[in-house]
Design a protein around this motif. Structure first.
Motif, PDB file in Angstrom:
ATOM      1  N   ALA A  40     -12.864  49.254  -2.826  1.00  0.00           N
ATOM      2  CA  ALA A  40     -12.363  49.458  -4.187  1.00  0.00           C
ATOM      3  C   ALA A  40     -11.247  50.480  -4.273  1.00  0.00           C
ATOM      4  CB  ALA A  40     -13.515  49.888  -5.099  1.00  0.00           C
ATOM      5  N   ALA A  41     -10.999  51.237  -3.235  1.00  0.00           N
ATOM      6  CA  ALA A  41      -9.942  52.247  -3.270  1.00  0.00           C
ATOM      7  C   ALA A  41      -8.600  51.588  -2.995  1.00  0.00           C
ATOM      8  CB  ALA A  41     -10.216  53.336  -2.236  1.00  0.00           C
ATOM      9  N   GLY A  42      -7.540  52.280  -3.341  1.00  0.00           N
ATOM     10  CA  GLY A  42      -6.210  51.767  -3.088  1.00  0.00           C
ATOM     11  C   GLY A  42      -5.161  52.613  -3.765  1.00  0.00           C
ATOM     12  N   HIS A  43      -4.032  51.988  -4.068  1.00  0.00           N
ATOM     13  CA  HIS A  43      -2.978  52.715  -4.762  1.00  0.00           C
ATOM     14  C   HIS A  43      -2.123  51.757  -5.587  1.00  0.00           C
ATOM     15  CE1 HIS A  43      -1.160  51.558  -0.891  1.00  0.00           C
ATOM     16  NE2 HIS A  43      -0.025  51.470  -1.559  1.00  0.00           N
ATOM     17  N   LEU A  44      -1.581  52.318  -6.649  1.00  0.00           N
ATOM     18  CA  LEU A  44      -0.629  51.602  -7.485  1.00  0.00           C
ATOM     19  C   LEU A  44       0.762  51.943  -6.984  1.00  0.00           C
ATOM     20  CD1 LEU A  44      -2.098  52.429 -11.026  1.00  0.00           C
ATOM     21  CD2 LEU A  44      -2.585  50.447  -9.581  1.00  0.00           C
ATOM     22  N   VAL A  45       1.650  50.962  -6.967  1.00  0.00           N
ATOM     23  CA  VAL A  45       3.029  51.195  -6.552  1.00  0.00           C
ATOM     24  C   VAL A  45       3.931  50.950  -7.751  1.00  0.00           C
ATOM     25  CG1 VAL A  45       4.894  50.528  -4.990  1.00  0.00           C
ATOM     26  CG2 VAL A  45       2.516  50.451  -4.199  1.00  0.00           C
ATOM     27  N   PHE A  46       4.699  51.973  -8.079  1.00  0.00           N
ATOM     28  CA  PHE A  46       5.660  51.893  -9.174  1.00  0.00           C
ATOM     29  C   PHE A  46       7.057  51.799  -8.594  1.00  0.00           C
ATOM     30  CE2 PHE A  46       1.962  53.852 -10.964  1.00  0.00           C
ATOM     31  CZ  PHE A  46       1.864  53.306 -12.234  1.00  0.00           C
ATOM     32  N   ALA A  47       7.910  51.022  -9.228  1.00  0.00           N
ATOM     33  CA  ALA A  47       9.295  50.879  -8.809  1.00  0.00           C
ATOM     34  C   ALA A  47      10.178  50.973 -10.052  1.00  0.00           C
ATOM     35  CB  ALA A  47       9.502  49.545  -8.099  1.00  0.00           C
ATOM     36  N   GLY A  48      11.476  50.955  -9.821  1.00  0.00           N
ATOM     37  CA  GLY A  48      12.424  51.026 -10.928  1.00  0.00           C
ATOM     38  C   GLY A  48      12.746  52.453 -11.294  1.00  0.00           C
ATOM     39  N   GLY A  49      13.539  52.618 -12.311  1.00  0.00           N
ATOM     40  CA  GLY A  49      13.961  53.952 -12.713  1.00  0.00           C
ATOM     41  C   GLY A  49      14.848  54.574 -11.647  1.00  0.00           C
ATOM     42  N   VAL A  50      14.988  55.868 -11.677  1.00  0.00           N
ATOM     43  CA  VAL A  50      15.883  56.544 -10.740  1.00  0.00           C
ATOM     44  C   VAL A  50      15.148  57.225  -9.599  1.00  0.00           C
ATOM     45  CG1 VAL A  50      17.710  56.879 -12.425  1.00  0.00           C
ATOM     46  CG2 VAL A  50      15.925  58.609 -12.192  1.00  0.00           C
ATOM     47  N   ALA A  51      13.818  57.321  -9.652  1.00  0.00           N
ATOM     48  CA  ALA A  51      13.069  58.088  -8.660  1.00  0.00           C
ATOM     49  C   ALA A  51      12.672  57.274  -7.432  1.00  0.00           C
ATOM     50  CB  ALA A  51      11.828  58.700  -9.292  1.00  0.00           C
ATOM     51  N   GLY A  52      12.879  55.972  -7.429  1.00  0.00           N
ATOM     52  CA  GLY A  52      12.432  55.155  -6.299  1.00  0.00           C
ATOM     53  C   GLY A  52      10.954  54.834  -6.402  1.00  0.00           C
ATOM     54  N   ASP A  53      10.419  54.225  -5.348  1.00  0.00           N
ATOM     55  CA  ASP A  53       9.005  53.838  -5.350  1.00  0.00           C
ATOM     56  C   ASP A  53       8.105  55.066  -5.385  1.00  0.00           C
ATOM     57  OD1 ASP A  53       9.951  51.296  -5.178  1.00  0.00           O
ATOM     58  OD2 ASP A  53       9.142  50.870  -3.199  1.00  0.00           O
ATOM     59  N   ARG A  54       7.029  54.967  -6.183  1.00  0.00           N
ATOM     60  CA  ARG A  54       6.021  56.019  -6.280  1.00  0.00           C
ATOM     61  C   ARG A  54       4.668  55.382  -6.071  1.00  0.00           C
ATOM     62  NH1 ARG A  54       8.593  59.696  -9.748  1.00  0.00           N
ATOM     63  NH2 ARG A  54       7.347  61.498  -9.256  1.00  0.00           N
ATOM     64  N   HIS A  55       3.791  56.068  -5.329  1.00  0.00           N
ATOM     65  CA  HIS A  55       2.441  55.586  -5.052  1.00  0.00           C
ATOM     66  C   HIS A  55       1.446  56.519  -5.732  1.00  0.00           C
ATOM     67  CE1 HIS A  55       3.601  52.780  -1.732  1.00  0.00           C
ATOM     68  NE2 HIS A  55       4.702  53.482  -1.890  1.00  0.00           N
ATOM     69  N   VAL A  56       0.495  55.924  -6.446  1.00  0.00           N
ATOM     70  CA  VAL A  56      -0.550  56.700  -7.115  1.00  0.00           C
ATOM     71  C   VAL A  56      -1.896  56.154  -6.649  1.00  0.00           C
ATOM     72  CG1 VAL A  56      -1.551  57.385  -9.326  1.00  0.00           C
ATOM     73  CG2 VAL A  56       0.931  57.105  -9.124  1.00  0.00           C
ATOM     74  N   PRO A  57      -2.701  56.978  -5.951  1.00  0.00           N
ATOM     75  CA  PRO A  57      -3.978  56.488  -5.413  1.00  0.00           C
ATOM     76  C   PRO A  57      -5.068  56.380  -6.486  1.00  0.00           C
ATOM     77  CG  PRO A  57      -3.692  58.796  -4.872  1.00  0.00           C
ATOM     78  CD  PRO A  57      -2.433  58.360  -5.565  1.00  0.00           C
ATOM     79  N   PHE A  58      -6.030  55.483  -6.218  1.00  0.00           N
ATOM     80  CA  PHE A  58      -7.259  55.415  -7.011  1.00  0.00           C
ATOM     81  C   PHE A  58      -8.418  55.259  -6.038  1.00  0.00           C
ATOM     82  CE2 PHE A  58      -5.434  51.138  -6.909  1.00  0.00           C
ATOM     83  CZ  PHE A  58      -6.480  50.356  -6.471  1.00  0.00           C
ATOM     84  N   CYS A  59      -9.586  55.750  -6.441  1.00  0.00           N
ATOM     85  CA  CYS A  59     -10.744  55.799  -5.537  1.00  0.00           C
ATOM     86  C   CYS A  59     -11.795  54.734  -5.806  1.00  0.00           C
ATOM     87  CB  CYS A  59     -11.412  57.174  -5.620  1.00  0.00           C
ATOM     88  SG  CYS A  59     -10.334  58.487  -5.056  1.00  0.00           S
ATOM     89  N   SER A  60     -11.751  54.116  -6.985  1.00  0.00           N
ATOM     90  CA  SER A  60     -12.789  53.150  -7.339  1.00  0.00           C
ATOM     91  C   SER A  60     -12.227  52.127  -8.327  1.00  0.00           C
ATOM     92  CB  SER A  60     -13.977  53.872  -7.984  1.00  0.00           C
ATOM     93  OG  SER A  60     -13.587  54.411  -9.237  1.00  0.00           O
ATOM     94  N   HIS A  61     -12.992  51.065  -8.517  1.00  0.00           N
ATOM     95  CA  HIS A  61     -12.600  50.046  -9.494  1.00  0.00           C
ATOM     96  C   HIS A  61     -12.550  50.651 -10.899  1.00  0.00           C
ATOM     97  CE1 HIS A  61     -12.006  46.046 -11.105  1.00  0.00           C
ATOM     98  NE2 HIS A  61     -13.022  46.226 -11.929  1.00  0.00           N
ATOM     99  N   ASP A  62     -13.498  51.523 -11.218  1.00  0.00           N
ATOM    100  CA  ASP A  62     -13.515  52.152 -12.538  1.00  0.00           C
ATOM    101  C   ASP A  62     -12.277  53.026 -12.750  1.00  0.00           C
ATOM    102  OD1 ASP A  62     -15.875  50.930 -13.285  1.00  0.00           O
ATOM    103  OD2 ASP A  62     -17.136  52.632 -12.710  1.00  0.00           O
ATOM    104  N   GLU A  63     -11.869  53.755 -11.710  1.00  0.00           N
ATOM    105  CA  GLU A  63     -10.671  54.578 -11.838  1.00  0.00           C
ATOM    106  C   GLU A  63      -9.430  53.688 -11.999  1.00  0.00           C
ATOM    107  OE1 GLU A  63      -8.509  58.471  -9.909  1.00  0.00           O
ATOM    108  OE2 GLU A  63      -9.755  57.257  -8.582  1.00  0.00           O
ATOM    109  N   LEU A  64      -9.383  52.590 -11.256  1.00  0.00           N
ATOM    110  CA  LEU A  64      -8.287  51.643 -11.404  1.00  0.00           C
ATOM    111  C   LEU A  64      -8.227  51.119 -12.837  1.00  0.00           C
ATOM    112  CD1 LEU A  64      -6.050  49.687 -10.460  1.00  0.00           C
ATOM    113  CD2 LEU A  64      -7.886  48.149  -9.696  1.00  0.00           C
ATOM    114  N   LEU A  65      -9.368  50.698 -13.388  1.00  0.00           N
ATOM    115  CA  LEU A  65      -9.394  50.203 -14.766  1.00  0.00           C
ATOM    116  C   LEU A  65      -8.912  51.265 -15.746  1.00  0.00           C
ATOM    117  CD1 LEU A  65     -12.732  48.159 -14.886  1.00  0.00           C
ATOM    118  CD2 LEU A  65     -10.375  47.277 -14.763  1.00  0.00           C
ATOM    119  N   GLY A  66      -9.305  52.525 -15.535  1.00  0.00           N
ATOM    120  CA  GLY A  66      -8.857  53.608 -16.399  1.00  0.00           C
ATOM    121  C   GLY A  66      -7.346  53.786 -16.345  1.00  0.00           C
ATOM    122  N   MET A  67      -6.785  53.706 -15.140  1.00  0.00           N
ATOM    123  CA  MET A  67      -5.332  53.834 -14.995  1.00  0.00           C
ATOM    124  C   MET A  67      -4.609  52.663 -15.653  1.00  0.00           C
ATOM    125  SD  MET A  67      -4.860  55.139 -11.120  1.00  0.00           S
ATOM    126  CE  MET A  67      -5.049  56.846 -10.673  1.00  0.00           C
TER     127      MET A  67
END
Length: 136
Positions: free
Chosen positions: A26-53
């Motif tokens: 259930a752990a993983g990370h979200l990958v954001f792209a676009g804007g001026v900062a380039g790709d950003r990775h935001v980790p999550f530890c569980s399905h519940d945390e993913l749903l919250g994000m």
């Protein structure tokens, strides 16, 4: 009949959720792209945390990339909405050509589309992915 909105843009797309990557159960990370900062990775530890994000992203009107050859975050979030794990509508980002993109609201049973002149009327174009990072 519901009317959904969309807006066209060109150049660099706004910050958007480009992928949801799971690592193991259930752990993983979200990958954001676009804007001026380039790709950003935001980790999550569980399905519940993913749903919250994802809920926070929907509320913040952050665009979710649609899939092409494989499902994208917009498709994955759509399934979570269909399964009542999240509520929508969410904002989708898709490409219509080189440096040409569209943001649109998703809504069940949309019968009409209304074009907005400014994408910021629909989507959060200045979202900071670091705002999702949880304090340890």
């Amino acid at each position: 009949m519901n009317t959904s909105r969309y807006a066209k843009g060109s150049g660099r797309p706004p910050v958007h959720l480009a992928s949801i990557n799971t690592e193991g159960s259930a752990a993983g990370h979200l990958v954001f792209a676009g804007g001026v900062a380039g790709d950003r990775h935001v980790p999550f530890c569980s399905h519940d945390e993913l749903l919250g994000m994802l809920k926070d992203l929907i509320c913040a009107r952050v665009p979710f990339s649609v899939g092409g050859m494989c499902p994208g975050p917009a498709d994955e979030v759509g399934l979570l909405i269909d399964n009542a794990e999240l509520t929508g509508p969410c904002i989708e980002l898709s490409w219509t050509g080189s440096q040409q993109w569209i943001v649109r609201e998703t809504a069940n049973a949309s019968g009409e589309w209304q074009q907005e002149p400014d994408a910021s009327e629909i989507a959060n174009l200045i979202f900071n992915p670091d705002s999702l990072k949880r304090a340890d």
